[in-house]
Design a protein around this motif. Structure first.
Motif, PDB file in Angstrom:
ATOM      1  N   ALA A 235       0.864  -1.187   0.000  1.00 63.92           N
ATOM      2  CA  ALA A 235       0.000   0.000   0.000  1.00 63.92           C
ATOM      3  C   ALA A 235       0.901   1.236   0.000  1.00 63.92           C
ATOM      4  CB  ALA A 235      -0.903   0.003   1.239  1.00 63.92           C
ATOM      5  N   GLU A 236       0.706   2.117  -0.973  1.00 60.72           N
ATOM      6  CA  GLU A 236       1.537   3.320  -1.095  1.00 60.72           C
ATOM      7  C   GLU A 236       0.665   4.558  -1.232  1.00 60.72           C
ATOM      8  OE1 GLU A 236       5.609   2.319  -3.275  1.00 60.72           O
ATOM      9  OE2 GLU A 236       3.884   1.804  -4.520  1.00 60.72           O
ATOM     10  N   TRP A 237       1.022   5.613  -0.480  1.00 66.62           N
ATOM     11  CA  TRP A 237       0.341   6.896  -0.583  1.00 66.62           C
ATOM     12  C   TRP A 237       1.169   7.811  -1.475  1.00 66.62           C
ATOM     13  CZ3 TRP A 237      -0.202   3.676   3.449  1.00 66.62           C
ATOM     14  CH2 TRP A 237      -1.480   3.536   4.009  1.00 66.62           C
ATOM     15  N   SER A 238       0.506   8.572  -2.338  1.00 64.03           N
ATOM     16  CA  SER A 238       1.215   9.437  -3.278  1.00 64.03           C
ATOM     17  C   SER A 238       1.836  10.646  -2.600  1.00 64.03           C
ATOM     18  CB  SER A 238       0.257   9.896  -4.388  1.00 64.03           C
ATOM     19  OG  SER A 238      -0.852  10.599  -3.827  1.00 64.03           O
ATOM     20  N   LEU A 314      -8.940  -5.835  -1.614  1.00 64.50           N
ATOM     21  CA  LEU A 314      -8.186  -4.781  -0.926  1.00 64.50           C
ATOM     22  C   LEU A 314      -8.317  -3.453  -1.671  1.00 64.50           C
ATOM     23  CD1 LEU A 314      -4.869  -6.524   0.216  1.00 64.50           C
ATOM     24  CD2 LEU A 314      -6.810  -5.827   1.631  1.00 64.50           C
ATOM     25  N   THR A 315      -8.311  -3.511  -2.995  1.00 61.97           N
ATOM     26  CA  THR A 315      -8.474  -2.293  -3.788  1.00 61.97           C
ATOM     27  C   THR A 315      -9.869  -1.706  -3.584  1.00 61.97           C
ATOM     28  OG1 THR A 315      -6.911  -3.090  -5.442  1.00 61.97           O
ATOM     29  CG2 THR A 315      -8.414  -1.341  -6.111  1.00 61.97           C
ATOM     30  N   ALA A 316     -10.881  -2.571  -3.601  1.00 59.13           N
ATOM     31  CA  ALA A 316     -12.256  -2.105  -3.386  1.00 59.13           C
ATOM     32  C   ALA A 316     -12.410  -1.501  -1.995  1.00 59.13           C
ATOM     33  CB  ALA A 316     -13.236  -3.260  -3.576  1.00 59.13           C
ATOM     34  N   PRO A 327      -4.640   4.823  -0.309  1.00 57.70           N
ATOM     35  CA  PRO A 327      -3.382   4.371  -0.893  1.00 57.70           C
ATOM     36  C   PRO A 327      -3.624   3.625  -2.200  1.00 57.70           C
ATOM     37  CG  PRO A 327      -4.078   2.802   0.761  1.00 57.70           C
ATOM     38  CD  PRO A 327      -5.108   3.910   0.754  1.00 57.70           C
ATOM     39  N   VAL A 328      -2.591   3.513  -2.989  1.00 55.02           N
ATOM     40  CA  VAL A 328      -2.617   2.652  -4.171  1.00 55.02           C
ATOM     41  C   VAL A 328      -2.225   1.246  -3.709  1.00 55.02           C
ATOM     42  CG1 VAL A 328      -1.566   2.175  -6.412  1.00 55.02           C
ATOM     43  CG2 VAL A 328      -2.044   4.539  -5.718  1.00 55.02           C
ATOM     44  N   MET A 329      -3.054   0.267  -4.027  1.00 57.23           N
ATOM     45  CA  MET A 329      -2.801  -1.108  -3.616  1.00 57.23           C
ATOM     46  C   MET A 329      -2.181  -1.887  -4.782  1.00 57.23           C
ATOM     47  SD  MET A 329      -3.782  -1.211  -0.465  1.00 57.23           S
ATOM     48  CE  MET A 329      -3.369  -2.956  -0.389  1.00 57.23           C
ATOM     49  N   LYS A 330      -1.105  -2.615  -4.486  1.00 53.88           N
ATOM     50  CA  LYS A 330      -0.442  -3.423  -5.495  1.00 53.88           C
ATOM     51  C   LYS A 330      -0.159  -4.815  -4.915  1.00 53.88           C
ATOM     52  CE  LYS A 330       2.099   0.626  -7.203  1.00 53.88           C
ATOM     53  NZ  LYS A 330       3.455   1.199  -7.418  1.00 53.88           N
ATOM     54  N   LYS A 331      -0.154  -5.797  -5.775  1.00 52.93           N
ATOM     55  CA  LYS A 331       0.320  -7.109  -5.371  1.00 52.93           C
ATOM     56  C   LYS A 331       1.822  -7.105  -5.568  1.00 52.93           C
ATOM     57  CE  LYS A 331      -0.520 -12.058  -5.831  1.00 52.93           C
ATOM     58  NZ  LYS A 331      -0.816 -12.220  -4.392  1.00 52.93           N
ATOM     59  N   SER A 332       2.567  -7.516  -4.553  1.00 51.64           N
ATOM     60  CA  SER A 332       4.022  -7.445  -4.629  1.00 51.64           C
ATOM     61  C   SER A 332       4.540  -8.415  -5.663  1.00 51.64           C
ATOM     62  CB  SER A 332       4.637  -7.760  -3.268  1.00 51.64           C
ATOM     63  OG  SER A 332       6.040  -7.825  -3.384  1.00 51.64           O
ATOM     64  N   SER A 333       5.405  -7.908  -6.509  1.00 52.34           N
ATOM     65  CA  SER A 333       6.060  -8.767  -7.505  1.00 52.34           C
ATOM     66  C   SER A 333       7.563  -8.781  -7.301  1.00 52.34           C
ATOM     67  CB  SER A 333       5.747  -8.261  -8.914  1.00 52.34           C
ATOM     68  OG  SER A 333       6.198  -6.920  -9.079  1.00 52.34           O
ATOM     69  N   MET A 334       8.011  -8.238  -6.144  1.00 46.39           N
ATOM     70  CA  MET A 334       9.445  -8.179  -5.855  1.00 46.39           C
ATOM     71  C   MET A 334       9.941  -9.551  -5.437  1.00 46.39           C
ATOM     72  SD  MET A 334       9.438  -4.637  -3.749  1.00 46.39           S
ATOM     73  CE  MET A 334       8.331  -3.330  -4.233  1.00 46.39           C
TER      74      MET A 334
END
Length: 337
Positions: A235-238, A314-316, A327-334
C-alpha cells in the motif's frame, strides 16, 4: 492505537515462538547459561498438562526466576492467566531484592498463534515493556503440512527475528532451503543462522536486538510465497497522509480482514512529522508507531501479508476513502535478494 511518539528505553518482553520440536527450549537454555542472562525472567507454557519444558529450563538454572502457565496451549484461551504469571514473576523478583528485570522471555507452546498472546499483552497495564517476537525455524523440517500451516506461517510472519536451529545436524542444502523459507515468509525479519549455539543465543537475546528495525532498503526485497493462500501486497500513498486518516485506514483494514490479516509493516510519510513513521502490526494488533530517521529517497509504503485475501477486495476496500487518504494497492512482484 496511540498518537505518534518516541518511547523511552524500557525492559523488553520477548515472545519466543516456533513450531513443535523446532528448538525453542534448547535456544532458551543456551541463553540462560550465559552470564548476561542474570537479569532475565522466564515464563514457560506447554500445550499439554505436563510441563516438560519448564523442568528442562529450571534444571539448568536453579536460581532462575520462572513461572509456569498451566492452562494448556496459549493459542486457545488466555483469560488473565498470562497477566497473573507476569505478576508472580515480578513478585518473586521483588522478594529477592534483585531489582527489576531487563527482559522477560515467554516460551510458548509450538501450537501457539501470536495474535491472542499479543492481544492479552496489550491489556496488561501494570508495567511497560517493549515487545519483540522471535521464531525458531527447524533447518531439518522448515515446511509443514496444511493442518499446521496457519500456525507456522503466523509465527514466522510475526517475528522480528527468525532463528534457524539444528544447524549442527543439517547439510548445506538444508540450511539454504530453511533460509529461503524464512525469506519467503518474512523478508523483513532479521535472519540468525549461526553454528555456535552460544553465539546464536547471544545474537537472539542480546540487548542490541531491542532497537533493531527493518532498513528501508528491505522494501526492495519483499518475497511472494508460493503458497496459494498467502498474498503479499504493498500500500503506497502518493503524498504525506494525516495521522488521523492513516489511523482510521489501519483500524478499518484490521476490521475488514479480521483473522485473515497476518502482518502489516512499513514506513509512511505523515503530515507534520519530519521523520518517517514505522507501522508494525501482527494480525490485528499494532505496536505503538515510531518515528524513524530514513533516507528521503527511500521508498515508503506498507507491506501487507494476508491469508485468503486478494488484490481486488483490498483495492475495493481502499476505494471507499477520499483521495488524500486512499493508498494505491499493489500485489508485490518483488523477489528476495
Amino acid at each position: 492505537m496511540t498518537a505518534v511518539g518516541v518511547r523511552e528505553t524500557v525492559p523488553e518482553f520477548v515472545l519466543l515462538t516456533g513450531s513443535l520440536g523446532s528448538g525453542k527450549t534448547t535456544l532458551l537454555c543456551d541463553y540462560l547459561s550465559l552470564p548476561e542472562s542474570a537479569d532475565t525472567g522466564v515464563i514457560v507454557n506447554e500445550a499439554g498438562e505436563i510441563n516438560i519444558d519448564g523442568a528442562i529450563v529450571s534444571a539448568g538454572r536453579r536460581d532462575l526466576p520462572m513461572t509456569l502457565l498451566g492452562n494448556g496451549c496459549l493459542c486457545c484461551s488466555l483469560g488473565d492467566d498470562l497477566h497473573v504469571a507476569i505478576e508472580e514473576l515480578l513478585a518473586v523478583r521483588r522478594r529477592s531484592g534483585a531489582g527489576g528485570f531487563r527482559r522477560i522471555i515467554l516460551e510458548t507452546s509450538g501450537l501457539a498463534m501470536p495474535g491472542p498472546i499479543l492481544r492479552s499483552l496489550m491489556r496488561y497495564d501494570r508495567a511497560e515493556y517493549r515487545l519483540r517476537i522471535v521464531s525458531t525455524l527447524d533447518a531439518l523440517d522448515p515446511m509443514t503440512d496444511d493442518a499446521m500451516f496457519p500456525v507456522r506461517s503466523a509465527q514466522l510472519i510475526a517475528a522480528r527475528s527468525i532463528v534457524v536451529t539444528k544447524l549442527d545436524r543439517a547439510r548445506g542444502n538444508e540450511i539454504g532451503a530453511a533460509e529461503l523459507v524464512a525469506k519467503q515468509f518474512n523478508p523483513t525479519a532479521t535472519l540468525i543462522a549461526m553454528l555456535d549455539r552460544q553465539a546464536r543465543a547471544r545474537a537472539v537475546f542480546a540487548p542490541g536486538q531491542i532497537d533493531t528495525s527493518a532498513a528501508p532498503s528491505q522494501f526492495q526485497a519483499i518475497a511472494a510465497t508460493n503458497h496459494l493462500r498467502l498474498g503479499v501486497f504493498l500500500a503506497e500513498w502518493s503524498a504525506a497522509v494525516s495521522w488521523a486518516d492513516l489511523r482510521d485506514w489501519l483500524e478499518d483494514l484490521a476490521g475488514f480482514c479480521g483473522d485473515r490479516l497476518l502482518r502489516v509493516k512499513g514506513l509512511v510519510s505523515v503530515v507534520g512529522v519530519p521523520q518517517s513513521v514505522l507501522i508494525d502490526g501482527v494480525g490485528t494488533t499494532f505496536a505503538e508507531p515510531r518515528r524513524m530517521e530514513s533516507d528521503p529517497s527511500s521508498r515508503r509504503g506498507l507491506v501487507i501479508i494476508g491469508r485468503d485475501v486478494d488484490l481486488t477486495e483490498l483495492t475495493a476496500f481502499s476505494d471507499g476513502y477520499s483521495a488524500h487518504a486512499r493508498p494505491v494497492m499493489k500485489k508485490s512482484s518483488m523477489r528476495a535478494a
